[in-house]
Design a protein around this motif. Structure first.
Motif, mmCIF file in Angstrom:
data_model
loop_
_atom_site.group_PDB
_atom_site.id
_atom_site.type_symbol
_atom_site.label_atom_id
_atom_site.label_comp_id
_atom_site.label_asym_id
_atom_site.label_seq_id
_atom_site.Cartn_x
_atom_site.Cartn_y
_atom_site.Cartn_z
ATOM 1 N N LEU A 41 13.996 48.440 -24.168
ATOM 2 C CA LEU A 41 14.789 48.914 -25.325
ATOM 3 C C LEU A 41 14.344 50.157 -25.915
ATOM 4 O O LEU A 41 12.913 50.230 -26.223
ATOM 5 N N PRO A 42 15.167 51.130 -26.339
ATOM 6 C CA PRO A 42 14.520 52.232 -26.811
ATOM 7 C C PRO A 42 13.746 52.470 -28.255
ATOM 8 O O PRO A 42 12.912 53.144 -28.451
ATOM 9 N N TRP A 43 14.069 51.275 -29.005
ATOM 10 C CA TRP A 43 13.434 50.999 -30.244
ATOM 11 C C TRP A 43 12.025 50.481 -30.003
ATOM 12 O O TRP A 43 11.250 50.161 -31.045
ATOM 13 N N VAL A 44 11.752 49.952 -28.813
ATOM 14 C CA VAL A 44 10.475 49.130 -28.858
ATOM 15 C C VAL A 44 9.468 50.213 -28.445
ATOM 16 O O VAL A 44 9.629 51.008 -27.556
ATOM 17 N N SER A 45 8.270 50.114 -28.967
ATOM 18 C CA SER A 45 7.256 51.301 -28.593
ATOM 19 C C SER A 45 6.626 50.996 -27.469
ATOM 20 O O SER A 45 6.662 49.967 -26.525
ATOM 21 N N ASN A 46 6.064 52.131 -26.957
ATOM 22 C CA ASN A 46 5.463 52.011 -25.389
ATOM 23 C C ASN A 46 4.376 50.926 -25.292
ATOM 24 O O ASN A 46 4.442 49.847 -24.474
ATOM 25 N N GLU A 47 3.604 50.727 -26.416
ATOM 26 C CA GLU A 47 2.766 49.451 -26.637
ATOM 27 C C GLU A 47 2.903 48.805 -27.975
ATOM 28 O O GLU A 47 2.640 49.446 -29.005
ATOM 29 N N HIS A 48 3.830 47.870 -28.151
ATOM 30 C CA HIS A 48 4.311 47.435 -29.101
ATOM 31 C C HIS A 48 3.409 46.529 -30.003
ATOM 32 O O HIS A 48 3.146 46.706 -31.140
ATOM 33 N N CYS A 49 2.770 45.626 -29.456
ATOM 34 C CA CYS A 49 1.904 44.497 -29.969
ATOM 35 C C CYS A 49 1.151 43.905 -28.806
ATOM 36 O O CYS A 49 1.475 44.201 -27.626
ATOM 37 N N LYS A 50 0.182 43.144 -29.012
ATOM 38 C CA LYS A 50 -0.708 42.457 -28.273
ATOM 39 C C LYS A 50 -1.114 41.075 -28.679
ATOM 40 O O LYS A 50 -1.524 40.915 -30.040
ATOM 41 N N ILE A 51 -1.528 40.251 -27.675
ATOM 42 C CA ILE A 51 -2.194 38.875 -27.956
ATOM 43 C C ILE A 51 -3.532 39.014 -27.422
ATOM 44 O O ILE A 51 -3.400 39.330 -26.073
ATOM 45 N N ASP A 52 -4.648 38.931 -28.096
ATOM 46 C CA ASP A 52 -5.832 38.706 -27.547
ATOM 47 C C ASP A 52 -6.541 37.272 -27.510
ATOM 48 O O ASP A 52 -6.076 36.800 -28.865
ATOM 49 N N ILE A 53 -7.178 36.795 -26.594
ATOM 50 C CA ILE A 53 -7.791 35.568 -26.677
ATOM 51 C C ILE A 53 -9.380 35.858 -27.265
ATOM 52 O O ILE A 53 -9.847 36.446 -26.253
ATOM 53 N N ASN A 54 -9.632 35.461 -28.340
ATOM 54 C CA ASN A 54 -11.172 35.735 -28.542
ATOM 55 C C ASN A 54 -12.199 34.709 -27.956
ATOM 56 O O ASN A 54 -11.741 33.699 -27.220
ATOM 57 N N GLU A 55 -13.455 34.871 -28.468
ATOM 58 C CA GLU A 55 -14.476 33.922 -27.707
ATOM 59 C C GLU A 55 -14.273 32.672 -28.118
ATOM 60 O O GLU A 55 -14.810 31.758 -27.362
ATOM 61 N N ASN A 56 -13.728 32.302 -29.320
ATOM 62 C CA ASN A 56 -13.268 30.822 -29.588
ATOM 63 C C ASN A 56 -12.155 30.404 -28.858
ATOM 64 O O ASN A 56 -11.630 29.311 -29.303
ATOM 65 N N LYS A 57 -11.489 31.233 -27.926
ATOM 66 C CA LYS A 57 -10.176 30.686 -27.235
ATOM 67 C C LYS A 57 -8.987 30.659 -28.285
ATOM 68 O O LYS A 57 -8.170 29.814 -27.915
ATOM 69 N N GLU A 58 -9.255 31.220 -29.464
ATOM 70 C CA GLU A 58 -7.955 31.644 -30.300
ATOM 71 C C GLU A 58 -7.275 32.944 -29.944
ATOM 72 O O GLU A 58 -7.755 33.770 -29.665
ATOM 73 N N ALA A 59 -6.020 32.610 -29.966
ATOM 74 C CA ALA A 59 -5.089 33.887 -29.746
ATOM 75 C C ALA A 59 -5.077 34.441 -31.036
ATOM 76 O O ALA A 59 -4.462 34.119 -32.291
ATOM 77 N N VAL A 60 -4.971 35.926 -30.963
ATOM 78 C CA VAL A 60 -4.763 36.773 -32.111
ATOM 79 C C VAL A 60 -3.936 37.969 -31.772
ATOM 80 O O VAL A 60 -3.938 38.440 -30.760
ATOM 81 N N LEU A 61 -2.731 37.965 -32.721
ATOM 82 C CA LEU A 61 -1.853 38.864 -32.697
ATOM 83 C C LEU A 61 -2.051 40.213 -33.366
ATOM 84 O O LEU A 61 -2.371 40.269 -34.670
ATOM 85 N N THR A 62 -1.845 41.262 -32.711
ATOM 86 C CA THR A 62 -2.036 42.611 -33.350
ATOM 87 C C THR A 62 -0.851 43.387 -33.187
ATOM 88 O O THR A 62 -0.032 43.703 -32.006
ATOM 89 N N ASN A 63 -0.276 43.989 -34.392
ATOM 90 C CA ASN A 63 0.624 45.090 -34.449
ATOM 91 C C ASN A 63 0.271 46.308 -33.748
ATOM 92 O O ASN A 63 -0.494 46.496 -34.330
ATOM 93 N N LEU A 64 0.951 46.977 -32.847
ATOM 94 C CA LEU A 64 0.627 48.243 -32.280
ATOM 95 C C LEU A 64 1.751 49.353 -32.800
ATOM 96 O O LEU A 64 1.618 50.583 -32.574
#
Length: 141
Positions: A41-64
């Motif tokens: 979609l043209p409104w979506v950024s090239n890198e819009h957001c990401k989910i990283d799994i940290n060392e405690n196996k928790e998912a963390v969402l980051t807006n880009l």
């Protein structure tokens, strides 16, 4: 491959769509071909957001994206946010549900209750009593 959870596409009618298993410690959403979940979609950024799994196996969402920020459960956020099971992230008009993997339920060990042990002891005493009575009656004849 370990499974850290899954991303479920929520269709426009509210039903579940495609499921993306999280098998690596990072999942990138965006328009670039290198993204794990690609949205054309043209409104979506090239890198819009990401989910990283940290060392405690928790998912963390980051807006880009600064132009069209990602929403979590209908609210915009600035700092990385830990995800909970069932959280919904929305990019423009597309929604995704995050789910942690099901934990295997431990099999219950069958243990004897004190009542079971008492019943077993009573049965053993009765059996022993019958055997003793039988041997006494055999010895008397």
């Amino acid at each position: 491959m370990p499974r850290y959870g899954k991303i479920v596409v929520i269709k426009r009618n509210g039903t579940d769509g495609i499921v993306f298993p999280l098998t690596s410690t990072s999942c990138l959403f965006g328009r670039k071909t290198e993204c794990d979940i690609r949205m054309r979609l043209p409104w979506v950024s090239n890198e819009h957001c990401k989910i990283d799994i940290n060392e405690n196996k928790e998912a963390v969402l980051t807006n880009l994206s600064t132009v069209n920020p990602t929403q979590l459960n209908g609210v915009c956020f600035e700092q990385p946010v830990p995800l909970k099971h069932g959280d919904v992230l929305t990019i423009i008009d597309r929604s995704f549900r995050f789910e942690y993997p099901l934990q295997p339920t431990p099999k219950k060990r069958r243990s004897r209750s004190p009542k079971d042990e008492t019943l077993q002891q009573v049965a053993e005493v009765e059996l022993l009593h019958k055997q003793t009575s039988r041997s006494k009656s055999l010895g008397a004849s």
